[in-house]
Design a protein around this motif. Structure first.
Motif, PDB file in Angstrom:
ATOM      1  N   GLY A  67       1.306   4.170  -2.844  1.00 10.67           N
ATOM      2  CA  GLY A  67       1.154   5.576  -2.473  1.00 10.67           C
ATOM      3  C   GLY A  67       2.383   6.403  -2.798  1.00 10.67           C
ATOM      4  O   GLY A  67       2.273   7.549  -3.262  1.00 10.67           O
ATOM      5  N   TRP A 105       0.853  -1.206   0.000  1.00  9.40           N
ATOM      6  CA  TRP A 105       0.000   0.000   0.000  1.00  9.40           C
ATOM      7  C   TRP A 105       0.887   1.254   0.000  1.00  9.40           C
ATOM      8  O   TRP A 105       0.638   2.199  -0.760  1.00  9.40           O
ATOM      9  N   ASP A 106       1.900   1.272   0.860  1.00  7.92           N
ATOM     10  CA  ASP A 106       2.824   2.404   0.909  1.00  7.92           C
ATOM     11  C   ASP A 106       3.551   2.573  -0.421  1.00  7.92           C
ATOM     12  O   ASP A 106       3.734   3.704  -0.900  1.00  7.92           O
ATOM     13  N   THR A 148       2.636   6.855  -6.679  1.00  2.96           N
ATOM     14  CA  THR A 148       1.661   7.807  -7.224  1.00  2.96           C
ATOM     15  C   THR A 148       1.844   9.211  -6.660  1.00  2.96           C
ATOM     16  O   THR A 148       1.112  10.129  -7.051  1.00  2.96           O
ATOM     17  N   GLY A 149       2.774   9.385  -5.748  1.00  6.36           N
ATOM     18  CA  GLY A 149       3.043  10.703  -5.197  1.00  6.36           C
ATOM     19  C   GLY A 149       2.130  11.101  -4.057  1.00  6.36           C
ATOM     20  O   GLY A 149       2.167  12.237  -3.589  1.00  6.36           O
ATOM     21  N   VAL A 150       1.305  10.171  -3.593  1.00  2.00           N
ATOM     22  CA  VAL A 150       0.395  10.474  -2.487  1.00  2.00           C
ATOM     23  C   VAL A 150       1.157  10.512  -1.166  1.00  2.00           C
ATOM     24  O   VAL A 150       0.904  11.364  -0.314  1.00  2.00           O
ATOM     25  N   PHE A 151       2.093   9.574  -0.978  1.00  2.00           N
ATOM     26  CA  PHE A 151       2.879   9.512   0.254  1.00  2.00           C
ATOM     27  C   PHE A 151       4.274  10.071   0.004  1.00  2.00           C
ATOM     28  O   PHE A 151       4.947   9.664  -0.939  1.00  2.00           O
ATOM     29  N   HIS A 169      11.395   7.769   0.139  1.00  2.00           N
ATOM     30  CA  HIS A 169      10.210   8.107   0.951  1.00  2.00           C
ATOM     31  C   HIS A 169       9.741   6.966   1.859  1.00  2.00           C
ATOM     32  O   HIS A 169       8.596   6.968   2.318  1.00  2.00           O
TER      33      HIS A 169
END
Length: 117
Positions: free
Chosen positions: A52, A48-49, A55-58, A74
């Motif tokens: 994320g 999940w991380d 996609t640049g969400v996290f 990240h």
């Protein structure tokens, strides 16, 4: 202070493990299932991380509390430790709720007639 977050996670895991040991809620009740469920949950959340992050969400913010070791861009070292703690804590909480819902062997059984008979 670098490493303080990791230290807090380790201390928290230790505290939950002590509660687990005392009341036999997860690991001390069924080691194999607890390890497997924790590993699967941790792997799921790491995927999940990764999605994320891709996609640049996290994104990893800067903090002096982190060690500064990144497993991937990240993805700090503390993240899988946190995810394993989260999964273990969920299992211990579920074990506690299940134990609370089960009638104790020491509780008197109640008859279905409301005690009249």
């Amino acid at each position: 202070m670098p490493g303080l977050y990791l230290l807090a996670l380790v201390v928290s895991i230790g505290g939950v493990a002590l509660l687990d040991r005392r009341f036999r809620l997860a690991f001390w009740r069924d080691r194999r299932s607890t390890v497997i469920a924790t590993a699967i949950g941790t792997a799921f959340f790491l995927v999940w991380d990764a999605v994320g992050i891709a996609t640049g969400v996290f994104v990893k913010g800067e903090s002096t509390l982190l060690l500064g070791v990144d497993l991937a861009p990240h993805l700090p070292l503390e993240e899988p430790v946190f995810l394993a703690f989260l999964c273990y804590l969920a299992l211990v909480c579920f074990g506690a709720a299940s134990a609370r819902a089960r009638p104790s062997a020491t509780e008197p059984r109640r008859s279905g007639d409301g005690g009249r008979g």
